[in-house]
Design an enzyme around this catalytic site. Structure first.
Site, PDB file in Angstrom:
ATOM      1  N   GLY A 139      37.338  24.150  40.629  1.00 45.97           N
ATOM      2  CA  GLY A 139      36.594  24.379  39.403  1.00 45.97           C
ATOM      3  C   GLY A 139      37.208  23.762  38.161  1.00 45.97           C
TER       4      GLY A 139
ATOM      5  N   ALA B  81      39.593  34.462  50.032  1.00 40.42           N
ATOM      6  CA  ALA B  81      40.212  33.595  49.031  1.00 40.42           C
ATOM      7  C   ALA B  81      39.586  32.207  49.004  1.00 40.42           C
ATOM      8  CB  ALA B  81      41.710  33.481  49.303  1.00 40.42           C
TER       9      ALA B  81
ATOM     10  N   VAL C 136      43.153  25.442  43.001  1.00 41.75           N
ATOM     11  CA  VAL C 136      42.325  24.623  43.891  1.00 41.75           C
ATOM     12  C   VAL C 136      41.070  25.347  44.380  1.00 41.75           C
ATOM     13  CG1 VAL C 136      44.258  23.205  44.643  1.00 41.75           C
ATOM     14  CG2 VAL C 136      43.698  25.273  45.929  1.00 41.75           C
ATOM     15  N   LYS C 137      40.757  26.490  43.775  1.00 39.19           N
ATOM     16  CA  LYS C 137      39.542  27.207  44.167  1.00 39.19           C
ATOM     17  C   LYS C 137      38.368  26.764  43.297  1.00 39.19           C
ATOM     18  CE  LYS C 137      41.586  29.647  47.332  1.00 39.19           C
ATOM     19  NZ  LYS C 137      42.979  29.226  47.185  1.00 39.19           N
ATOM     20  N   THR C 138      37.152  26.940  43.839  1.00 37.89           N
ATOM     21  CA  THR C 138      35.965  26.504  43.108  1.00 37.89           C
ATOM     22  C   THR C 138      35.835  27.252  41.796  1.00 37.89           C
ATOM     23  OG1 THR C 138      34.873  25.990  45.207  1.00 37.89           O
ATOM     24  CG2 THR C 138      33.472  26.161  43.258  1.00 37.89           C
TER      25      THR C 138
END
Length: 397
Positions: free
Chosen positions: A3, A159, A185-187
């Site tokens: 994101g 996660a 590194v997550k959306t």
């Protein structure tokens, strides 16, 4: 995914508003903050989005696991079943709680295999943690059926699949509790951060108290109450909450963008001889953060990975990955600990020992598995370049 590619004016403005109020702490200071509690708003917004009763924002996805495990009463003497393909935080949190991780094979969903789960249950099993890996659901209904048969609670590690669903129901809401991550590194990212979600009022209250040194956040007021038990500082701050709110508003568009990219890549990959795609239990609920596929054997997977890399489209070869693949967790297998006594591997009742060859089906699947992480910033030129890489690799096959 991730994101941060879409961080923009919305996030800047949200953080600026927090700074103008000069209250970064999520609790107290009612007058100074003018009644605005950003983390609380983020929690409510995500609970509404996921269709669950309660959400508790914390400092990381790892912290979310730790808080949920404590809320469920997991500790020494307990066995917790999880899978041999996950980020190391899943089993690190189990060890940190003093419990014993028991590792299960995966199937072609790249998530916990319900059949092997049944075989791993003992009279010490107190919890099952399936992990919804790389954006898509585990066979969570089958897992829940096994768990319910044995009367064992399920906690979903979501996660890597924030925003994912199965038959319209949000991942993380099938079991007693779910955990989320909002790391870089997550959306949906807050830079760092995580969340615990549940429909159980008492579990939510326990989690809320545990994540803030045992403080009760109900009407008595934080700091003026007695405490039921000790806890830790796992609190999210107001700037993270502000970024989370802005990112959550973008999440549906992020997911749609990833799905479009994945569909285009999948069409191109279908030309590769012998290639089969990862099984996704519900394509409509896939967050499409990754596209993953299997080759007939490890040798062909290595060959394709080398060809794609040669043409500028290197995939992730999971067979040699050291962060997610049980076979390569050398510190687990060696029982390595920073603690002088050797805890949590050395225990009075007997040391924990983990054989790197203990999950042969998982190892075989991952040796054949390749993935691309789908980026939000990929445009038509990037997709064209990746399609050309696929075509060139096929022509040289």
């Amino acid at each position: 995914m991730p994101g941060f590619e879409w961080l923009g004016e919305e996030e800047k403005n949200a953080v600026a508003e927090v700074m103008e109020r000069k209250v970064l702490f999520r609790y107290e200071f009612a007058n100074e903050r003018k009644g605005v509690y950003t983390v609380r708003e983020f929690e409510k917004a995500y609970a509404d989005f996921a269709g669950c009763s309660h959400a508790l924002a914390v400092t990381s996805g790892t912290t979310a696991l730790k808080v949920a495990l404590a809320s469920l009463g997991i500790g020494p003497g307990d066995e917790v079943i999880t899978q041999g393909f996950t980020f190391v935080a899943t089993w690190e949190s189990i060890l940190d709680a003093g419990a014993t991780p028991v590792f299960c094979e995966i199937d072609d969903t790249l998530c916990l295999d319900p059949e092997d789960l049944e075989a791993k249950i003992t009279d010490k099993t107190r919890l099952i943690i399936p992990v919804h890996m790389m954006g898509a659901a585990a066979r969570i209904k089958e897992i829940m059926a096994v768990a319910d048969k044995h009367g064992i609670p399920v906690m979903e590690d979501t996660a890597q699949s924030v925003g994912g669903t199965l038959d319209g129901k949000a991942l993380g809401t099938f079991g007693r509790m779910g955990t989320l991550s909002f790391d870089p590194v997550k959306t949906l990212t807050c830079g760092e951060g995580g969340m615990v979600i549940t429909n159980d009022e008492e579990l939510y209250v326990r989690a809320s108290e545990y994540h803030d040194h045992g403080h009760d956040h109900r009407p008595v007021g934080r700091g003026n109450e007695g405490r039921r038990f000790y806890g830790f500082n796992c609190r999210m701050n107001e700037m993270q909450g502000a970024v989370g709110l802005a990112q959550l508003a973008k999440l549906p568009k992020m997911l749609e963008t990833q799905k479009q990219t994945k569909a285009a890549l999948k069409e191109a990959l279908e030309r590769v001889p012998g290639l089969t795609f990862r099984h996704v239990p519900d394509e409509a609920g896939d967050t499409a953060t990754f596209i993953s596929w299997f080759m007939p054997d490890a040798e062909q997977a290595k060959k394709l990975a080398e060809l794609l890399a040669k043409h500028g489209a290197a995939p992730v070869p999971w067979g040699v990955n050291t962060w997610h693949n049980y076979a390569h967790w050398e510190h687990l297998h060696a029982g390595s600990s920073v603690i002088r006594s050797g805890w949590p591997f050395k225990r009075p009742e007997g040391d924990l020992n983990y054989d790197p060859a203990a999950l042969p089906r998982t190892t075989a699947l991952l040796d054949r598995c390749l993935s691309w992480q789908i980026m939000l910033g990929w445009d038509e030129d990037k997709l064209k370049q990746m399609t050309q890489a696929i075509n060139q690799s096929v022509s040289e096959w």
